[in-house]
Motif scaffolding. Structure first.
Motif, PDB file in Angstrom:
ATOM      1  N   ARG A  36      61.087  13.163  31.317  1.00 24.15           N
ATOM      2  CA  ARG A  36      60.238  13.366  30.622  1.00 24.15           C
ATOM      3  C   ARG A  36      60.506  14.134  29.178  1.00 24.15           C
ATOM      4  N   LEU A  37      60.653  14.863  28.421  1.00 21.47           N
ATOM      5  CA  LEU A  37      60.773  15.794  27.536  1.00 21.47           C
ATOM      6  C   LEU A  37      59.508  15.704  26.339  1.00 21.47           C
ATOM      7  N   ARG A  38      58.996  16.596  25.959  1.00 22.41           N
ATOM      8  CA  ARG A  38      58.039  17.672  25.283  1.00 22.41           C
ATOM      9  C   ARG A  38      58.314  17.179  23.983  1.00 22.41           C
ATOM     10  N   GLY A  39      59.712  17.387  23.724  1.00 22.50           N
ATOM     11  CA  GLY A  39      60.427  16.914  22.524  1.00 22.50           C
ATOM     12  C   GLY A  39      60.390  18.132  21.620  1.00 22.50           C
ATOM     13  N   GLU A  40      60.786  17.994  20.099  1.00 19.39           N
ATOM     14  CA  GLU A  40      61.624  18.857  19.466  1.00 19.39           C
ATOM     15  C   GLU A  40      61.825  19.287  19.949  1.00 19.39           C
ATOM     16  N   SER A  41      62.372  20.160  20.570  1.00 19.18           N
ATOM     17  CA  SER A  41      63.528  21.780  21.182  1.00 19.18           C
ATOM     18  C   SER A  41      63.988  20.611  22.492  1.00 19.18           C
ATOM     19  N   LEU A  42      65.241  21.857  23.151  1.00 20.15           N
ATOM     20  CA  LEU A  42      65.522  20.926  24.460  1.00 20.15           C
ATOM     21  C   LEU A  42      66.612  22.500  24.776  1.00 20.15           C
ATOM     22  N   GLU A  43      66.231  23.509  25.927  1.00 24.44           N
ATOM     23  CA  GLU A  43      66.981  24.154  26.242  1.00 24.44           C
ATOM     24  C   GLU A  43      67.838  23.177  27.428  1.00 24.44           C
ATOM     25  N   PHE A  44      69.195  22.646  27.316  1.00 25.47           N
ATOM     26  CA  PHE A  44      70.171  22.759  29.132  1.00 25.47           C
ATOM     27  C   PHE A  44      71.115  23.887  29.264  1.00 25.47           C
ATOM     28  N   ILE A  45      71.036  23.680  30.232  1.00 25.44           N
ATOM     29  CA  ILE A  45      71.768  24.551  30.993  1.00 25.44           C
ATOM     30  C   ILE A  45      72.191  24.050  32.695  1.00 25.44           C
ATOM     31  N   ALA A  46      73.430  23.680  32.452  1.00 23.39           N
ATOM     32  CA  ALA A  46      74.439  23.541  33.771  1.00 23.39           C
ATOM     33  C   ALA A  46      74.650  24.841  35.009  1.00 23.39           C
ATOM     34  N   ARG A  47      74.183  24.577  36.195  1.00 19.94           N
ATOM     35  CA  ARG A  47      74.577  25.526  36.724  1.00 19.94           C
ATOM     36  C   ARG A  47      75.795  26.179  37.133  1.00 19.94           C
ATOM     37  N   PHE A  48      76.420  26.800  37.835  1.00 15.78           N
ATOM     38  CA  PHE A  48      78.065  26.766  38.283  1.00 15.78           C
ATOM     39  C   PHE A  48      77.768  27.834  39.343  1.00 15.78           C
ATOM     40  N   SER A  49      78.405  27.641  39.887  1.00 18.10           N
ATOM     41  CA  SER A  49      78.559  28.487  41.792  1.00 18.10           C
ATOM     42  C   SER A  49      79.903  28.165  41.916  1.00 18.10           C
ATOM     43  N   ALA A  50      81.337  28.894  41.803  1.00 20.90           N
ATOM     44  CA  ALA A  50      82.058  28.475  42.555  1.00 20.90           C
ATOM     45  C   ALA A  50      82.297  29.308  43.666  1.00 20.90           C
ATOM     46  N   PRO A  51      83.295  28.307  44.338  1.00 23.51           N
ATOM     47  CA  PRO A  51      82.778  28.165  45.643  1.00 23.51           C
ATOM     48  C   PRO A  51      83.553  28.798  46.875  1.00 23.51           C
ATOM     49  N   LYS A  52      83.270  29.576  48.220  1.00 27.68           N
ATOM     50  CA  LYS A  52      84.019  30.749  48.911  1.00 27.68           C
ATOM     51  C   LYS A  52      85.324  30.845  48.685  1.00 27.68           C
ATOM     52  N   GLY A  53      85.969  32.129  48.330  1.00 32.31           N
ATOM     53  CA  GLY A  53      87.618  31.882  47.953  1.00 32.31           C
ATOM     54  C   GLY A  53      88.261  31.701  46.994  1.00 32.31           C
ATOM     55  N   GLN A  54      87.039  32.033  45.506  1.00 31.55           N
ATOM     56  CA  GLN A  54      87.528  30.906  44.210  1.00 31.55           C
ATOM     57  C   GLN A  54      86.926  32.119  43.146  1.00 31.55           C
ATOM     58  N   LYS A  55      87.347  32.091  42.341  1.00 33.45           N
ATOM     59  CA  LYS A  55      86.290  33.041  41.240  1.00 33.45           C
ATOM     60  C   LYS A  55      87.089  32.122  39.570  1.00 33.45           C
ATOM     61  N   LEU A  56      85.829  32.506  39.253  1.00 35.77           N
ATOM     62  CA  LEU A  56      85.873  31.624  38.001  1.00 35.77           C
ATOM     63  C   LEU A  56      87.107  32.480  37.352  1.00 35.77           C
ATOM     64  N   ASP A  57      88.093  31.348  36.457  1.00 38.75           N
ATOM     65  CA  ASP A  57      88.823  31.975  36.146  1.00 38.75           C
ATOM     66  C   ASP A  57      88.759  32.673  34.125  1.00 38.75           C
TER      67      ASP A  57
END
Length: 647
Positions: A528-549
């Motif tokens: 259920r959305l309020r409407g007019e606008s929507l802020e979208f966020i995809a959360r990500f964290s690299a697994p142990k032993g990795q880092k974002l490239d």
């Protein structure tokens, strides 16, 4: 935005008690009813899945080595939360547990009670619970095993020290195995008489036994088998070669069989490869596919493009993803492959070895038009019609798709099918007609199309002349493929009846049925959305032993679109970053958001440099989110989804 995300962020920081596991019943427990209290002392992974979902099937295989390594401390619980009506049938679920050789307890969650309690939004979703009953991680999609291995090891060390870890056997109890010539057969082809000693024979993928069986005209007496019957991957002879859930088969044209030295191409689905078979010698070889699942892992994963395959690339170096069916197209002068795992069709020239994307952007959904702009959804059945057109059984949209060839380019249309969440059992025109997860096709002598409407247990009939869908037969057990057999009295069908473990002959009636058992939509509740606008966020964290490239800038990407397309006024499209502001059309109240999030990470520690020749990984998740705009201020103006993160 900071890209130095701590690997520890995979673990949930707040102590949140896991909700109880609620459903209709349990499988793989010897009829025992499990609870979180009974699982206390074990590390528990809840795998929210549904048996139509290709990504869910990928995760089942990803989890197997993890379950084996930590068998004395880890319990996986498959929470089956169905998308289609048929998947809520307990007998169908039991068959799926057998078909996919699931070796952990499965909770039957037909009303999505446990799904909603854990706020799952996508198939598959993984939730990790520690030995004290607290949620420590919440992950969407596939490709998380490396991070899970690290997390489980940390939990073992921590709870061993605290005395809260209980070692020993888990609650899994195996089910009895079906017998007979086949176990969950997938696809079949008729072989020329030269391969049957002058008699007609049929080659069938005996999918759950990981082999091929050539049978006589009675459809059950085996002439010979190809493959050892042991799950795995190896080329070799009829006795030694190994397959892993083989599906589609294509008999090559005679001129190519002579030139290439083999006769049949096999879509070896879980091995992510195309295999060849010489029927005379029984020799099996690999002709395409590296065995690495496309878009999940690989040295060049950061720059992976679902539509890019280098010209002249060695076909054995190209990653594929769950090839499900294959057909030779004389119009394309190539094999066309239903690449179910990426929602695309590939082409493969067996002479040159060139692989290419033939149709589909990789987005999951139903969109017609030019092949390079079209959307498919887990395509699982292919035929070439006598006029050269290609017909596609698009399972997740329950749609019949058609591809025509022209000088201006190939075009996709949808004679039957509405969208990703629409299904049912209704005959009639395109606007009214509904199917439920179709898997196989055949062309009848009059040019009409027979469709294996798998989850309705029916064979449907589409007439291009009238534009009408009707019903040819029903009462079958998950039909997955169809052949047309010509006799002195006319034509009849041979149906691969997967859940009955047999091939069945079905007469073509003079008068077709017209059925209306109602149209449905996926029971999954709309956001259920309020409407007019929507802020979208995809959360990500690299697994142990990795880092974002971050070597070439922002290593993250969002692709957002909608059905209908005019739902998003501003903010649709593809761009870097994992956040997006959307402006919504106030005149559209019901829609589906199509979201693809990607993040690239390489082996290395946060704060340090990425070592030379480090393995790099692409994490990707596709969501189809049904939404309803309410205008109510108490409803959502922000949508947060986990590519790989915590709740």
């Amino acid at each position: 935005m900071s890209y130095e995300t701590s690997a520890e962020n995979i673990r949930q920081t707040a102590r949140v008690r896991a909700s109880e596991l609620v459903g209709r019943g349990w499988l793989n427990t010897g009829d025992a009813q499990l609870s979180l209290e009974k699982l206390r002392g074990k590390i528990v992974i809840l795998d929210f899945w549904t048996f139509c979902c290709m990504n869910c099937l990928h995760v089942l295989d990803e989890l197997r080595p993890l379950e084996e390594e930590f068998s004395d401390v880890l319990v996986t619980v498959g929470v089956h939360s169905p998308k289609f009506e048929h998947e809520a049938d307990p007998d169908a679920l039991a068959a799926a547990v057998d078909r996919y050789d699931i070796t952990h307890p499965v909770l039957d969650d037909p009303n999505l009670e446990t799904w909603q309690a854990y706020t799952a939004r996508a198939w598959p979703t993984l939730v990790v619970i520690d030995p004290e009953g607290y949620i420590v991680a919440h992950l969407s999609g596939e490709g998380h095993v490396q991070g899970l291995v690290s997390l489980v090891r940390e939990l073992v060390e921590e709870h061993d020290a605290k005395g809260t870890l209980h070692r020993g056997n888990g609650p899994y109890v195996p089910r009895p195995k079906p017998g007979g010539t086949f176990t969950f057969p997938g696809k079949a082809v008729e072989l020329p008489a030269e391969f049957g000693g002058g008699a007609t024979t049929y080659l069938v993928t005996d999918t759950a036994r990981h082999r091929l069986v050539q049978v006589q005209e009675d459809l059950e007496t085996a002439v010979t088998t190809f493959g050892s019957g042991t799950k795995g991957y190896s080329d070799g002879t009829a006795e030694t070669a190994q397959f892993n859930e083989p599906q589609g088969l294509a008999l090559l044209p005679a001129e190519l069989r002579e030139k290439l030295g083999y006769d049949v191409i096999i879509a070896d689905s879980v091995n992510h490869r195309l295999r060849s078979l010489n029927l005379a010698t029984g020799d099996v070889a690999t002709v395409a596919g590296s065995g690495v699942q496309r878009l999940i892992d690989g040295e060049n994963a950061r720059n992976a493009d679902p539509n890019f395959i280098a010209e002249g690339a060695d076909p054995l170096s190209v990653a594929l993803s769950s090839p499900w069916d294959v057909v030779y197209s004389r119009q394309a002068n190539a094999l066309i492959i239903a690449m179910a795992g990426t929602h695309q069709l590939f082409s493969f020239d067996p002479v040159s070895g060139q692989l290419a994307v033939f149709a589909g952007t990789g987005a999951e959904g139903l969109k017609d038009g030019a092949v390079e702009e079209s959307w498919f959804a887990q395509s699982s059945g292919l035929i070439e019609a006598t006029d050269g057109s290609l017909w596609v059984a698009d399972s997740e949209t329950s749609a019949l798709r058609k591809i025509t060839f022209a000088e201006t380019g190939e075009q996709v249309t949808s004679p039957v099918g509405i969208g990703l969440f629409d299904f049912g059992f209704v005959d009639g025109s395109r606007e009214d007609a509904r199917m439920q997860h179709c898997l196989g096709l055949a062309q009848l002598p009059d040019g009409s199309i027979a469709i294996a409407d798998t989850y309705n247990g029916a064979i449907r009939h589409y007439s291009e002349e009238t534009g009408e869908l009707s019903t040819l037969a029903r009462g079958l057990e998950e039909p997955s493929d169809i052949l047309v057999e010509t006799t002195d009295d006319g034509a009849r069908l041979i149906v691969v009846e997967a859940n009955a473990h047999q091939l069945t002959r079905v007469a073509i009636p003079e008068k077709l049925q017209r059925v209306d058992e109602g149209a449905s939509q996926t029971a999954r509740p709309a956001t259920r959305l309020r409407g007019e606008s929507l802020e979208f966020i995809a959360r990500f964290s690299a697994p142990k032993g990795q880092k974002l490239d971050t070597r070439w800038g922002d290593p993250t990407q969002l692709k957002i679109s909608s059905t209908p397309e005019n739902f998003i006024v501003e903010g649709a499209g593809t761009s870097q970053g994992l956040t997006r502001s959307l402006t919504l059309n106030p005149e559209v109240k019901d829609a589906v958001l199509h979201i693809t999030a990607r993040a690239a990470a390489c082996d290395g520690e946060p704060g340090g440099e990425i070592p030379d020749h480090a393995a790099c990984h692409l994490y990707q998740q596709d969501w189809g989110i049904p939404v309803v705009v309410t205008g109510d201020d108490s409803d959502e103006s922000e949508l947060v989804l986990d590519l790989r993160g915590v709740n």
